[in-house]
Design an enzyme around this catalytic site. Structure first.
Site, PDB file in Angstrom:
ATOM      1  N   GLY A  54      10.900  41.912  -3.083  1.00 42.40           N
ATOM      2  CA  GLY A  54      10.049  40.885  -2.650  1.00 42.40           C
ATOM      3  C   GLY A  54       8.673  41.534  -2.159  1.00 42.40           C
ATOM      4  O   GLY A  54       8.454  42.352  -1.196  1.00 42.40           O
ATOM      5  N   GLY A  57       7.976  41.836   2.862  1.00 39.28           N
ATOM      6  CA  GLY A  57       8.428  43.010   1.822  1.00 39.28           C
ATOM      7  C   GLY A  57       7.288  44.115   1.779  1.00 39.28           C
ATOM      8  O   GLY A  57       7.564  45.350   1.660  1.00 39.28           O
ATOM      9  N   ASN A 103      15.206  34.026   6.845  1.00 38.40           N
ATOM     10  CA  ASN A 103      15.151  33.086   8.021  1.00 38.40           C
ATOM     11  C   ASN A 103      16.419  32.099   7.522  1.00 38.40           C
ATOM     12  O   ASN A 103      16.737  31.902   6.501  1.00 38.40           O
ATOM     13  CB  ASN A 103      13.851  32.240   7.968  1.00 38.40           C
ATOM     14  N   LYS A 162      17.179  33.478  16.248  1.00 37.27           N
ATOM     15  CA  LYS A 162      16.048  33.262  15.212  1.00 37.27           C
ATOM     16  C   LYS A 162      15.856  32.116  14.544  1.00 37.27           C
ATOM     17  O   LYS A 162      14.578  31.675  14.441  1.00 37.27           O
ATOM     18  CB  LYS A 162      16.094  34.814  14.047  1.00 37.27           C
ATOM     19  N   ASN A 213      12.427  30.146  14.749  1.00 41.11           N
ATOM     20  CA  ASN A 213      11.739  29.350  13.546  1.00 41.11           C
ATOM     21  C   ASN A 213      11.582  27.921  13.616  1.00 41.11           C
ATOM     22  O   ASN A 213      10.619  27.360  13.106  1.00 41.11           O
ATOM     23  CB  ASN A 213      12.572  29.955  12.361  1.00 41.11           C
ATOM     24  N   ASN A 219       7.543  27.479  13.257  1.00 38.45           N
ATOM     25  CA  ASN A 219       7.413  27.485  11.885  1.00 38.45           C
ATOM     26  C   ASN A 219       6.614  26.133  11.342  1.00 38.45           C
ATOM     27  O   ASN A 219       5.645  25.881  10.992  1.00 38.45           O
ATOM     28  CB  ASN A 219       8.457  27.857  10.881  1.00 38.45           C
ATOM     29  N   ASN A 258       0.217  30.991  15.464  1.00 45.32           N
ATOM     30  CA  ASN A 258       1.318  31.049  16.268  1.00 45.32           C
ATOM     31  C   ASN A 258       0.716  30.781  17.672  1.00 45.32           C
ATOM     32  O   ASN A 258       1.334  29.851  18.657  1.00 45.32           O
ATOM     33  CB  ASN A 258       2.202  32.216  16.262  1.00 45.32           C
ATOM     34  N   SER A 275       5.067  32.108   8.395  1.00 40.22           N
ATOM     35  CA  SER A 275       5.388  32.003   6.774  1.00 40.22           C
ATOM     36  C   SER A 275       5.064  30.636   6.192  1.00 40.22           C
ATOM     37  O   SER A 275       4.886  30.637   5.174  1.00 40.22           O
ATOM     38  CB  SER A 275       6.764  32.723   6.559  1.00 40.22           C
TER      39      SER A 275
END
Length: 305
Positions: free
Chosen positions: A8, A13, A108, A190, A194, A198, A208, A260
């Site tokens: 990725g 990545g 995620n 997590k 998220n 997110n 954020n 993301s």
């Protein structure tokens, strides 16, 4: 010399591949496009600091995913998003992953572990839960926008010390890493983080750290947090106050980061909303509970997307 493959060429990545290569690890990066692979092979990979200064320029061997060959030299770090784990990809991936390979799963949300267990029977799967924050600047440059923690845990108890080997490799690359036998709880923590950060950053189009900068945004965060916490608690989450403080700490530690999901929305790419808040909605339905906040943010992000 240790070796590894990172799958990725997105922000995570590129961050993993750049820091691994800079630490002396012989690193391959499997990219989605041949254009990105060609640029990395020609120009190298640059990792910037939070302020935008180049701190690492690494030589990385880049290969388009559809040209990647059987990799038997070391661990494989799967840094693709859940949306990329299509049946076609998994079928090809299974053909180039040795039967005794160690594969670290950096996705995620939830649901991917079971999918990869079916696709990669017999392989040593290690769940990697990270709060490292990164932003892809271009196809050869990534910015490390927030340092975090990475927790590793074997999917099965009889997998040996494969998480220990990965811990050593990632620590050598400068990441903060720990091993966990409560990997399910770490995944839920997590997921909770998220599910709050997110979608709200994607909808509000803010970094954020900006989420906590007004009472109205904090109210949105707390409402979404409380609903999500209530739904995840039966699956093994811990103390509510500690988890809320942890969400705020992540916002502060990654304050310069564009999540993301915000990056995907800005680039008109498919988001992971279904793997995160969509999964929360499904868990709520199984429990017979309403999930109006998670339903609303899922719908809004999909509408924007």
């Amino acid at each position: 010399m240790p070796t590894a493959a990172v799958v990725g060429g997105g922000s995570l990545g590129m961050l993993l591949a750049g820091r691994l290569a800079a630490s002396g690890c012989d690193t391959e990066l499997w990219t989605r496009t041949s254009e990105q692979a060609a640029r990395i092979n020609s120009e190298g990979l640059t990792v910037e600091s939070e302020t935008g200064q180049a701190v690492i320029r690494a030589e990385v061997k880049a290969v388009p995913i559809n040209e990647a060959a059987f990799f038997k030299n070391g661990p494989i770090l799967l840094a693709l998003k859940q949306t990329a784990l299509t049946p076609d990809f998994l079928e090809r991936f299974a053909r180039i992953v040795p039967d005794d390979a160690t594969v670290a799963l950096f996705q995620n949300g939830i649901g991917h572990v079971e999918k990869l267990q079916l696709a990669l029977p017999g392989r040593n799967l290690v769940v990697a839960i990270t709060t490292e924050a990164a932003q892809r600047i271009d196809s050869v440059t990534v910015r490390h926008t927030g340092r975090g923690e990475t927790r590793l845990g074997n999917v099965t108890e009889d997998s040996g010390g494969h998480d220990q080997d990965l811990e050593d490799l990632l620590k050598q690359a400068g990441f903060s890493v720990s091993l966990s036998k409560q990997v399910r709880e770490a995944m839920l923590r997590k997921l909770l983080i998220n599910a709050v950060i997110n979608p709200l950053t994607a909808i509000l189009r803010v970094k954020n750290g900006e989420l906590t900068q007004s009472p109205e945004r904090l109210h949105l965060m707390k409402a979404l947090f409380l609903e999500t916490y209530e739904i995840l608690t039966p699956h093994g989450l811990g103390d509510e106050a500690e988890l809320w403080n942890h969400v705020l700490q992540v916002c502060d530690a990654t304050k310069a980061n564009r999540s993301s999901m915000l990056q995907d929305v800005s680039l008109h790419k498919e988001t992971e909303i279904e793997s995160i808040n969509g999964q929360i909605c499904r868990l709520a339905s199984e429990q017979g509970k309403p999930a109006p906040w998670n339903t609303a943010v899922t719908t809004l992000v999909k509408a924007v997307d």
